[in-house]
Design an enzyme around this catalytic site. Structure first.
Site, PDB file in Angstrom:
ATOM      1  N   TRP A 141       0.944  -1.085   0.150  1.00  0.00           N
ATOM      2  CA  TRP A 141       0.110  -0.040  -0.121  1.00  0.00           C
ATOM      3  C   TRP A 141       0.915   1.132   0.014  1.00  0.00           C
ATOM      4  CZ3 TRP A 141       2.126   2.323   4.082  1.00  0.00           C
ATOM      5  CH2 TRP A 141       2.639   1.222   5.004  1.00  0.00           C
ATOM      6  N   ASN A 142       2.245   1.189   0.234  1.00  0.00           N
ATOM      7  CA  ASN A 142       2.909   2.505   0.578  1.00  0.00           C
ATOM      8  C   ASN A 142       3.031   3.398  -0.725  1.00  0.00           C
ATOM      9  OD1 ASN A 142       4.829   0.767  -0.438  1.00  0.00           O
ATOM     10  ND2 ASN A 142       6.425   1.354   0.880  1.00  0.00           N
ATOM     11  N   LYS A 165      -2.610  -8.467  -7.293  1.00  0.00           N
ATOM     12  CA  LYS A 165      -3.219  -8.877  -5.864  1.00  0.00           C
ATOM     13  C   LYS A 165      -2.445  -7.552  -5.016  1.00  0.00           C
ATOM     14  CE  LYS A 165      -3.199 -10.055  -1.315  1.00  0.00           C
ATOM     15  NZ  LYS A 165      -4.309  -8.706  -1.075  1.00  0.00           N
ATOM     16  N   HIS A 166      -3.319  -6.333  -4.956  1.00  0.00           N
ATOM     17  CA  HIS A 166      -3.013  -5.272  -4.138  1.00  0.00           C
ATOM     18  C   HIS A 166      -3.092  -5.449  -2.679  1.00  0.00           C
ATOM     19  CE1 HIS A 166      -1.269  -1.324  -4.177  1.00  0.00           C
ATOM     20  NE2 HIS A 166      -1.793  -0.894  -5.065  1.00  0.00           N
ATOM     21  N   GLY A 217       6.856  -6.190  -0.723  1.00  0.00           N
ATOM     22  CA  GLY A 217       6.360  -6.044   0.717  1.00  0.00           C
ATOM     23  C   GLY A 217       7.396  -6.490   1.952  1.00  0.00           C
ATOM     24  N   SER A 218       6.572  -7.230   2.826  1.00  0.00           N
ATOM     25  CA  SER A 218       7.524  -7.308   3.954  1.00  0.00           C
ATOM     26  C   SER A 218       8.377  -8.670   3.707  1.00  0.00           C
ATOM     27  CB  SER A 218       6.642  -7.610   5.070  1.00  0.00           C
ATOM     28  OG  SER A 218       5.587  -8.335   4.987  1.00  0.00           O
ATOM     29  N   GLU A 239      10.862  -7.749  -3.792  1.00  0.00           N
ATOM     30  CA  GLU A 239      11.356  -6.262  -3.473  1.00  0.00           C
ATOM     31  C   GLU A 239      11.011  -6.180  -1.996  1.00  0.00           C
ATOM     32  OE1 GLU A 239      13.163  -4.375  -5.191  1.00  0.00           O
ATOM     33  OE2 GLU A 239      12.901  -4.949  -7.328  1.00  0.00           O
ATOM     34  N   LEU A 240      11.771  -6.378  -0.985  1.00  0.00           N
ATOM     35  CA  LEU A 240      11.302  -6.466   0.256  1.00  0.00           C
ATOM     36  C   LEU A 240      11.969  -5.064   1.176  1.00  0.00           C
ATOM     37  CD1 LEU A 240      11.802 -10.340   0.983  1.00  0.00           C
ATOM     38  CD2 LEU A 240       9.963  -9.112  -0.069  1.00  0.00           C
ATOM     39  N   CYS A 273      10.366   1.839   1.688  1.00  0.00           N
ATOM     40  CA  CYS A 273      11.536   0.795   1.754  1.00  0.00           C
ATOM     41  C   CYS A 273      12.931   1.346   1.818  1.00  0.00           C
ATOM     42  CB  CYS A 273      11.307  -0.431   0.795  1.00  0.00           C
ATOM     43  SG  CYS A 273      11.141   0.334  -0.944  1.00  0.00           S
ATOM     44  N   GLU A 370      13.097  -3.154  10.446  1.00  0.00           N
ATOM     45  CA  GLU A 370      12.849  -2.044   9.661  1.00  0.00           C
ATOM     46  C   GLU A 370      11.725  -1.042  10.515  1.00  0.00           C
ATOM     47  OE1 GLU A 370      10.280  -2.845   6.117  1.00  0.00           O
ATOM     48  OE2 GLU A 370      11.019  -1.143   5.290  1.00  0.00           O
TER      49      GLU A 370
HETATM   50  P1  NAP Z   1       2.992  -6.754   3.513  1.00  0.00           P
HETATM   51  O1  NAP Z   1       2.181  -7.012   4.529  1.00  0.00           O
HETATM   52  O2  NAP Z   1       4.195  -7.771   3.384  1.00  0.00           O
HETATM   53  O3  NAP Z   1       2.121  -6.771   2.175  1.00  0.00           O
HETATM   54  C1  NAP Z   1       2.396  -6.742   0.872  1.00  0.00           C
HETATM   55  C2  NAP Z   1       1.463  -7.375   0.002  1.00  0.00           C
HETATM   56  O4  NAP Z   1       1.666  -8.721   0.241  1.00  0.00           O
HETATM   57  C3  NAP Z   1       0.100  -7.179   0.319  1.00  0.00           C
HETATM   58  O5  NAP Z   1      -0.427  -7.306  -0.715  1.00  0.00           O
HETATM   59  C4  NAP Z   1      -0.560  -8.366   1.285  1.00  0.00           C
HETATM   60  O6  NAP Z   1      -1.620  -8.470   1.077  1.00  0.00           O
HETATM   61  C5  NAP Z   1       0.531  -9.474   0.757  1.00  0.00           C
HETATM   62  N1  NAP Z   1       0.765 -10.540   1.771  1.00  0.00           N
HETATM   63  C6  NAP Z   1       0.841 -10.134   3.043  1.00  0.00           C
HETATM   64  N2  NAP Z   1       1.388 -11.373   3.525  1.00  0.00           N
HETATM   65  C7  NAP Z   1       1.330 -12.496   2.496  1.00  0.00           C
HETATM   66  C8  NAP Z   1       1.556 -13.769   2.275  1.00  0.00           C
HETATM   67  N3  NAP Z   1       1.935 -14.661   3.481  1.00  0.00           N
HETATM   68  N4  NAP Z   1       1.352 -14.414   1.369  1.00  0.00           N
HETATM   69  C9  NAP Z   1       1.060 -13.778   0.126  1.00  0.00           C
HETATM   70  N5  NAP Z   1       0.923 -12.476   0.069  1.00  0.00           N
HETATM   71  C10 NAP Z   1       1.032 -11.730   1.448  1.00  0.00           C
HETATM   72  O7  NAP Z   1       3.706  -5.521   3.500  1.00  0.00           O
HETATM   73  P2  NAP Z   1       3.186  -4.071   3.537  1.00  0.00           P
HETATM   74  O8  NAP Z   1       2.982  -3.626   5.134  1.00  0.00           O
HETATM   75  O9  NAP Z   1       2.203  -3.888   2.758  1.00  0.00           O
HETATM   76  O10 NAP Z   1       4.319  -3.128   3.177  1.00  0.00           O
HETATM   77  C11 NAP Z   1       5.358  -2.570   3.848  1.00  0.00           C
HETATM   78  C12 NAP Z   1       6.543  -3.558   3.397  1.00  0.00           C
HETATM   79  O11 NAP Z   1       6.885  -3.430   1.915  1.00  0.00           O
HETATM   80  C13 NAP Z   1       7.808  -2.669   4.112  1.00  0.00           C
HETATM   81  O12 NAP Z   1       8.702  -3.818   4.767  1.00  0.00           O
HETATM   82  C14 NAP Z   1       8.466  -2.269   2.903  1.00  0.00           C
HETATM   83  O13 NAP Z   1       9.901  -1.947   3.190  1.00  0.00           O
HETATM   84  C15 NAP Z   1       8.146  -3.043   1.878  1.00  0.00           C
HETATM   85  N6  NAP Z   1       8.524  -2.365   0.657  1.00  0.00           N
HETATM   86  C16 NAP Z   1       9.520  -2.652  -0.069  1.00  0.00           C
HETATM   87  C17 NAP Z   1       9.661  -2.178  -1.477  1.00  0.00           C
HETATM   88  C18 NAP Z   1      10.872  -2.612  -2.230  1.00  0.00           C
HETATM   89  O14 NAP Z   1      10.871  -2.227  -3.330  1.00  0.00           O
HETATM   90  N7  NAP Z   1      11.719  -2.902  -1.867  1.00  0.00           N
HETATM   91  C19 NAP Z   1       8.932  -1.117  -1.725  1.00  0.00           C
HETATM   92  C20 NAP Z   1       7.590  -0.784  -1.091  1.00  0.00           C
HETATM   93  C21 NAP Z   1       7.610  -1.367   0.263  1.00  0.00           C
HETATM   94  P3  NAP Z   1      -2.719  -7.987   2.282  1.00  0.00           P
HETATM   95  O15 NAP Z   1      -2.720  -6.386   2.254  1.00  0.00           O
HETATM   96  O16 NAP Z   1      -4.134  -8.435   1.932  1.00  0.00           O
HETATM   97  O17 NAP Z   1      -2.123  -8.664   3.695  1.00  0.00           O
END
Ligand code: NAP
Length: 475
Positions: A141-142, A165-166, A217-218, A239-240, A273, A370
């Site tokens: 979402w960020n 899948k957002h 994501g995470s 990309e975590l 991130c 983080e």
């Molecule tokens: P997140 O909780 O990991 O969610 C990201 C996406 O993954 C969402 O669509 C989420 O769906 C889905 N998801 C979560 N757990 C999952 C699982 N076990 N299996 C499959 N899909 C899953 O992360 P966030 O809190 O939205 O975003 C913040 C993180 O993203 C931070 O760690 C940040 O550093 C990282 N990030 C990295 C980059 C990069 O380019 N390296 C860029 C931006 C952000 P739901 O919403 O339905 O849970």
């Protein structure tokens, strides 16, 4: 510690909840299994045709998407701000950046994927880059628009089709992006949004029609998605998270470094991130830098993200606020010093005060994890080598920047820093013209530039042996 109670925000599977007020803005029914099946079938059928569409035609449609983004940037900006709390001015810039990304790939994709001649023993050898099929993108979402466009623009130009899948808290953005591609002129199956929870992602990855998956994501989500993709022998890009170091040495322009340090920490309300999270400063100038940095952090305007004077808005969700509060409290309990802030703000919405922590203990959340919010951790170093040692003492390796005008220090930093992006005298930022991605727990694979578009292609080696010229009968 704050006396305010945790704001009880409704938890819904796929819903927009205002980060400013906690109010439920809109709730969506998840797509049923049958609806997901229809979308997968459409994606697979569309791919068989879309892969034959010439580059010029794809480029013209993507350029129209760029026009829509630019024309309606304020509408999209408002949508992002209301759903996840980023400042309206930064949300409008995000829409503009998406337009730039679309144009970049519209103009360059054909060149990036042109046949490449190779010299071998055959009569002719070359490499041909071909699309691989429907790619699933699991997005956060960020940066609710930019994360999606930086995947979609190259993927669609390469001839793949996308399924998004957002994150569950930004469904309006997810549907708006699908609509942009549709209005630009892509066939319905070229880009589709799946309104599903994260518990339904594994099944989609495992579906035989899905060729590959990318997740931003995470670390936990990345590990889970990569495990399923690995089991199914499907390509994945991750990309975590990151805990980017921001190193300052005595030869730097200290005022400029302190000014950019604040921007680099609080960009996107601290939820990026590649935000700078650990500030590692040479001990000779650390006192002076700290003063400048803390006073600038203290003067930030926190408030309604729609207000153009606001620097820092609310965090995206009540969970993010609660998570950050827990990390900061634990770090303080373990011995960190609070130079500024340190707690949530006593008002409605997901607000955390701009915070500066020093004397960060090893093993504390600020050192190991983080911190996704406006919280800076300060460190002191003896010299550049020591600063790099502190910087590399992390599971992450996404971005890093160093502020120095000393050539030897620069060379050492560029060579030794464990990061996918190394910037000197500037803040780390993504740019379609250079690759983006990390090492270690920050993930693998690259987005953007020619590297990004070549992640989801079949790199086909072609070797042609011409028959020997027939020998003359008189010989
Ligand atoms: P997140 O909780 O990991 O969610 C990201 C996406 O993954 C969402 O669509 C989420 O769906 C889905 N998801 C979560 N757990 C999952 C699982 N076990 N299996 C499959 N899909 C899953 O992360 P966030 O809190 O939205 O975003 C913040 C993180 O993203 C931070 O760690 C940040 O550093 C990282 N990030 C990295 C980059 C990069 O380019 N390296 C860029 C931006 C952000 P739901 O919403 O339905 O849970």
């Amino acid at each position: 510690m704050s006396t305010q109670k945790v704001v009880e925000l409704p938890r819904r599977a796929v819903a927009s909840v205002s980060p400013l007020t906690g109010e439920l803005l809109r709730e969506y029914e998840q797509h049923t299994d049958d609806a997901v099946e229809d979308k997968l079938a459409l994606a697979a059928a569309t791919f068989r045709e879309y892969r034959k569409v010439p580059f010029a035609e794809r480029a013209a449609i993507l350029a129209r998407a760029a026009e829509i983004l630019e024309k309606e940037k304020e509408t999209f900006g408002r949508m992002m701000t209301l759903e996840m709390g980023k400042t309206f001015k930064s949300a409008v810039q995000e829409a503009e950046k998406c337009a730039f990304g679309c144009r970049f790939y519209a103009e360059n994709a054909e060149r990036f994927l042109a046949d490449e001649e190779a010299k071998t023993n055959a009569s002719r050898s070359f490499v041909r880059y071909q699309p691989i099929g429907p790619v699933l993108a699991v997005m956060p979402w960020n940066f609710p628009f930019w994360q999606v466009f930086r995947f979609a623009a190259p993927a669609l130009m390469a001839g793949n089709v996308g399924l998004l899948k957002h994150a569950s808290n930004v469904p309006q953005c997810a549907l708006a992006i699908e609509d942009i591609f549709r209005r630009a002129g892509f066939a319905e199956g070229v880009f589709q949004t799946l309104l599903i929870g994260s518990d339904r992602v594994n099944k989609v990855i495992a579906d035989r029609r899905i060729a590959a998956v990318t997740l931003t994501g995470s670390v936990g989500a990345g590990s889970s998605v990569a495990a399923v993709a690995g089991k199914e022998i499907k390509k994945s890009v991750l990309e975590l998270g990151g805990s980017d170091p921001f190193i300052v040495m005595p030869s730097a322009d200290l005022d400029r470094a302190a000014e950019v340090a604040v921007q680099a920490r609080v960009i996107n309300n601290g939820q990026s991130c590649i935000a700078a999270k650990r500030f590692i400063v040479h001990e000779r100038i650390a006192g002076e830098f700290e003063k400048k940095f803390v006073s600038r952090m203290a003067s930030l305007k926190v408030g309604d993200p729609m207000d153009t004077n606001t620097d820092v808005g609310p965090l995206a969700t009540a969970d993010v606020l609660q998570g950050l509060e827990g990390q900061v409290n634990k770090t303080i309990e373990m011995g960190a010093r609070v130079l500024l802030g340190g707690k949530r703000i006593d008002r409605k919405g997901n607000f955390f005060a701009p915070t500066v922590l020093a004397d960060i203990p090893k093993g504390s959340p600020a050192h190991e994890d983080e911190l996704f919010g406006p919280v800076a951790s300060l460190y002191r170093a003896k010299d550049m080598a020591h600063a790099i040692e502190i910087a590399n003492d992390s599971i992450f390796g996404l971005g890093a920047c160093a502020w120095t005008n000393d050539r030897t220090e620069r060379d050492l930093f560029i060579h030794e820093i464990e990061a996918g992006l190394a910037f000197i005298n500037g803040m780390v930022a993504s740019d379609p013209r250079i690759p983006f991605g990390g090492v270690k727990h920050s993930g693998y694979g690259r987005e953007l530039s020619h590297h990004g578009i070549r992640e989801f292609v079949n790199v086909k080696s072609v070797s042609i042996q011409e028959p020997e010229p027939a020998k003359s009968r008189t010989e």
